[in-house]
Enzyme design. Sequence first.
Site, PDB file in Angstrom:
ATOM      1  N   ASP A  54      -6.984   4.325  -4.587  1.00 46.23           N
ATOM      2  CA  ASP A  54      -7.644   4.192  -3.278  1.00 46.23           C
ATOM      3  C   ASP A  54      -8.248   5.576  -3.018  1.00 46.23           C
ATOM      4  O   ASP A  54      -8.546   6.297  -3.988  1.00 46.23           O
ATOM      5  CB  ASP A  54      -6.633   3.763  -2.202  1.00 46.23           C
ATOM      6  CG  ASP A  54      -7.310   3.335  -0.894  1.00 46.23           C
ATOM      7  OD1 ASP A  54      -7.813   2.199  -0.829  1.00 46.23           O
ATOM      8  OD2 ASP A  54      -7.357   4.137   0.065  1.00 46.23           O
ATOM      9  N   LYS A  87       0.871  -1.187   0.000  1.00 44.41           N
ATOM     10  CA  LYS A  87       0.000   0.000   0.000  1.00 44.41           C
ATOM     11  C   LYS A  87       0.899   1.225   0.000  1.00 44.41           C
ATOM     12  O   LYS A  87       2.022   1.173   0.514  1.00 44.41           O
ATOM     13  CB  LYS A  87      -0.899   0.004   1.241  1.00 44.41           C
ATOM     14  CG  LYS A  87      -2.161   0.803   1.082  1.00 44.41           C
ATOM     15  CD  LYS A  87      -3.268   0.061   0.344  1.00 44.41           C
ATOM     16  CE  LYS A  87      -4.454   0.958   0.088  1.00 44.41           C
ATOM     17  NZ  LYS A  87      -5.606   0.211  -0.417  1.00 44.41           N
TER      18      LYS A  87
HETATM   19  P1  NDP Z   1     -13.069   7.819  -2.513  1.00 45.05           P
HETATM   20  O1  NDP Z   1     -11.952   8.778  -2.404  1.00 45.05           O
HETATM   21  O2  NDP Z   1     -13.647   7.564  -3.865  1.00 45.05           O
HETATM   22  O3  NDP Z   1     -14.273   8.266  -1.536  1.00 45.05           O
HETATM   23  C1  NDP Z   1     -14.149   8.366  -0.158  1.00 45.05           C
HETATM   24  C2  NDP Z   1     -15.378   9.127   0.335  1.00 45.05           C
HETATM   25  O4  NDP Z   1     -15.580   8.772   1.707  1.00 45.05           O
HETATM   26  C3  NDP Z   1     -15.248  10.642   0.270  1.00 45.05           C
HETATM   27  O5  NDP Z   1     -16.328  11.163  -0.446  1.00 45.05           O
HETATM   28  C4  NDP Z   1     -15.283  11.089   1.716  1.00 45.05           C
HETATM   29  O6  NDP Z   1     -16.078  12.237   1.956  1.00 45.05           O
HETATM   30  C5  NDP Z   1     -16.009   9.948   2.374  1.00 45.05           C
HETATM   31  N1  NDP Z   1     -15.669   9.834   3.785  1.00 45.05           N
HETATM   32  C6  NDP Z   1     -14.449   9.829   4.366  1.00 45.05           C
HETATM   33  N2  NDP Z   1     -14.570   9.678   5.691  1.00 45.05           N
HETATM   34  C7  NDP Z   1     -15.897   9.612   5.941  1.00 45.05           C
HETATM   35  C8  NDP Z   1     -16.672   9.440   7.100  1.00 45.05           C
HETATM   36  N3  NDP Z   1     -16.107   9.300   8.296  1.00 45.05           N
HETATM   37  N4  NDP Z   1     -18.025   9.384   6.967  1.00 45.05           N
HETATM   38  C9  NDP Z   1     -18.627   9.503   5.769  1.00 45.05           C
HETATM   39  N5  NDP Z   1     -17.942   9.674   4.633  1.00 45.05           N
HETATM   40  C10 NDP Z   1     -16.607   9.724   4.719  1.00 45.05           C
HETATM   41  O7  NDP Z   1     -12.556   6.450  -1.854  1.00 45.05           O
HETATM   42  P2  NDP Z   1     -12.886   4.941  -2.242  1.00 45.05           P
HETATM   43  O8  NDP Z   1     -14.348   4.790  -2.466  1.00 45.05           O
HETATM   44  O9  NDP Z   1     -11.941   4.514  -3.298  1.00 45.05           O
HETATM   45  O10 NDP Z   1     -12.451   4.179  -0.899  1.00 45.05           O
HETATM   46  C11 NDP Z   1     -13.315   4.062   0.226  1.00 45.05           C
HETATM   47  C12 NDP Z   1     -12.843   2.930   1.101  1.00 45.05           C
HETATM   48  O11 NDP Z   1     -12.828   1.701   0.340  1.00 45.05           O
HETATM   49  C13 NDP Z   1     -11.430   3.056   1.681  1.00 45.05           C
HETATM   50  O12 NDP Z   1     -11.390   2.433   2.950  1.00 45.05           O
HETATM   51  C14 NDP Z   1     -10.584   2.233   0.716  1.00 45.05           C
HETATM   52  O13 NDP Z   1      -9.376   1.763   1.308  1.00 45.05           O
HETATM   53  C15 NDP Z   1     -11.540   1.079   0.430  1.00 45.05           C
HETATM   54  N6  NDP Z   1     -11.254   0.348  -0.786  1.00 45.05           N
HETATM   55  C16 NDP Z   1     -11.189   0.983  -2.005  1.00 45.05           C
HETATM   56  C17 NDP Z   1     -10.935   0.254  -3.146  1.00 45.05           C
HETATM   57  C18 NDP Z   1     -10.979   0.880  -4.503  1.00 45.05           C
HETATM   58  O14 NDP Z   1     -10.901   0.117  -5.497  1.00 45.05           O
HETATM   59  N7  NDP Z   1     -11.134   2.186  -4.646  1.00 45.05           N
HETATM   60  C19 NDP Z   1     -10.611  -1.185  -3.078  1.00 45.05           C
HETATM   61  C20 NDP Z   1     -10.832  -1.791  -1.776  1.00 45.05           C
HETATM   62  C21 NDP Z   1     -11.100  -1.015  -0.676  1.00 45.05           C
HETATM   63  P3  NDP Z   1     -15.575  13.732   1.745  1.00 45.05           P
HETATM   64  O15 NDP Z   1     -15.809  13.964   0.272  1.00 45.05           O
HETATM   65  O16 NDP Z   1     -16.442  14.534   2.637  1.00 45.05           O
HETATM   66  O17 NDP Z   1     -14.121  13.731   2.121  1.00 45.05           O
END
Ligand code: NDP
Length: 446
Positions: A169, A129
């Site tokens: 990510d 990572k």
């Molecule tokens: P993104 O950057 O696309 O989106 C993350 C979103 O989560 C943002 O909009 C952010 O909001 C929101 N967020 C952050 N903290 C909080 C919170 N406490 N409550 C509510 N919303 C919150 O990220 P991903 O969708 O890519 O990743 C999300 C999760 O999935 C992570 O844990 C990542 O490690 C995991 N993951 C991702 C993969 C991938 O292929 N992308 C693969 C496997 C796991 P704001 O806009 O307000 O900051």
Amino acid sequence: MDRRDVLTNAFVDELGSHTRSQNNFIQAVRHVARDVLTIEKNDPALSNAKVLHRLAEPDRILSFRVTWESDTGGVNINRGWRVQTSNVIGPYKGGLRFHPTVSVDILKFLGFEQCFKNALTGLPLGGAKGGSDFDPRGRTEREIMRFCQAFMRELAPHIGPDRDVPAGDINVGPREIGYMFGAWRKFAGQYDGALTGKGLSYGGSQMRVEATGYSLVYFIQAMLEQNGRDLAGKRVAISGKGNVATHAALKAQEAGAKVITLSDTSGTLYAADGMSRDLICWVQQRKDAGEDISAPKEKGASFESNAVPWSFEPEIALPCATQNELTQIMAKDLVDSGTEIVAEGANMPLTDDALEVLNASDVVHAPGKAANAGGVAVSGLEMSQNSYRRSMSAQEVDNALVGLMKEIHARVAEEGTQDGRIDYARGANIAGYRRLAQAIQAQGVL
Ligand code: NDP
């Protein structure tokens, strides 16, 4: 304290003083240690090989300065890292995260989880990572491009299609991967699949963008099928509004579920009767444009400032935002309102005390290392397509993804079934561990 806790505490004590303040990493290690140390201690070959110790100490941690220029000509400095945890079953593989909270602790926890997740897919993928404390919020397109290029200038000597293959990510999506791939191609002087999540016009795979969220839904469908049930009509609460959250929402909606929430750090978008496809796409567009979701124009949907999705009485809860987002009090809300399944789209989204609440209830909990593994699995397919110089159709990839998630479910269920009930977290930890342990033992002491 039972034997599992005694062994886990002793193991964590032995990890060394450099890990003491790495709370997220220790939390992730504890989860696995509790399930696998009894197996390791009962098998002299495994305990002599110190399998878990070797996985809990990354192969290496690369740390570098990223220097880049803002639009006004100002010099900016960030820290970048790549934690290469283990390549015992395949090239290092895992995403890059750009967020001010990124630290060695966060990346070690994610790299450790990634090893077990990748082992569960059955594909030849090691664990890693990386990322930076760079905050893209408020930055212009050109600043993001310059940051990505500067980041890759430092990372390029350490990656490659058979060496280490980063992906996206949090805050690293197709745009950032595009800039980093362009920089890699220039710096390395070659064209290959050193990154996944690429655009379709330059070596990306169909369905990679959708894969993590879709696979989460495929995993839940496999869980429900165990008991002859399906998703139709279920009230599904989802946190986050990013890649994983919105694609899980789209697939769940398509399967007939009522997606009642999406969220961000400022509050929750709630639709009592379920969101339409249009509303979910609107959320995606707003997120891509860096805009908030507080003013939905659709009837029946409202934005509740500072609310979390878990207070809206879902039958299925999908935390898809970030680590430790779902706390004890929120878990109690879920249990009290009769939630049946909590399946993790994010990595380690539950605090330890939230997990304790769920484990003491009838709620079935599916850990991210199994439930969101479809993202990295499709990255694995992207690597094969790049090697073979061919591309699969969206239907082929989707079919493969459905099959892979069923296989992961079967592996986890086989290891995790006790007294007629599946402990998904235990099953995932043990199944991942067994594959890694076999490879570590077979390859000698290195
Ligand atoms: P993104 O950057 O696309 O989106 C993350 C979103 O989560 C943002 O909009 C952010 O909001 C929101 N967020 C952050 N903290 C909080 C919170 N406490 N409550 C509510 N919303 C919150 O990220 P991903 O969708 O890519 O990743 C999300 C999760 O999935 C992570 O844990 C990542 O490690 C995991 N993951 C991702 C993969 C991938 O292929 N992308 C693969 C496997 C796991 P704001 O806009 O307000 O900051």
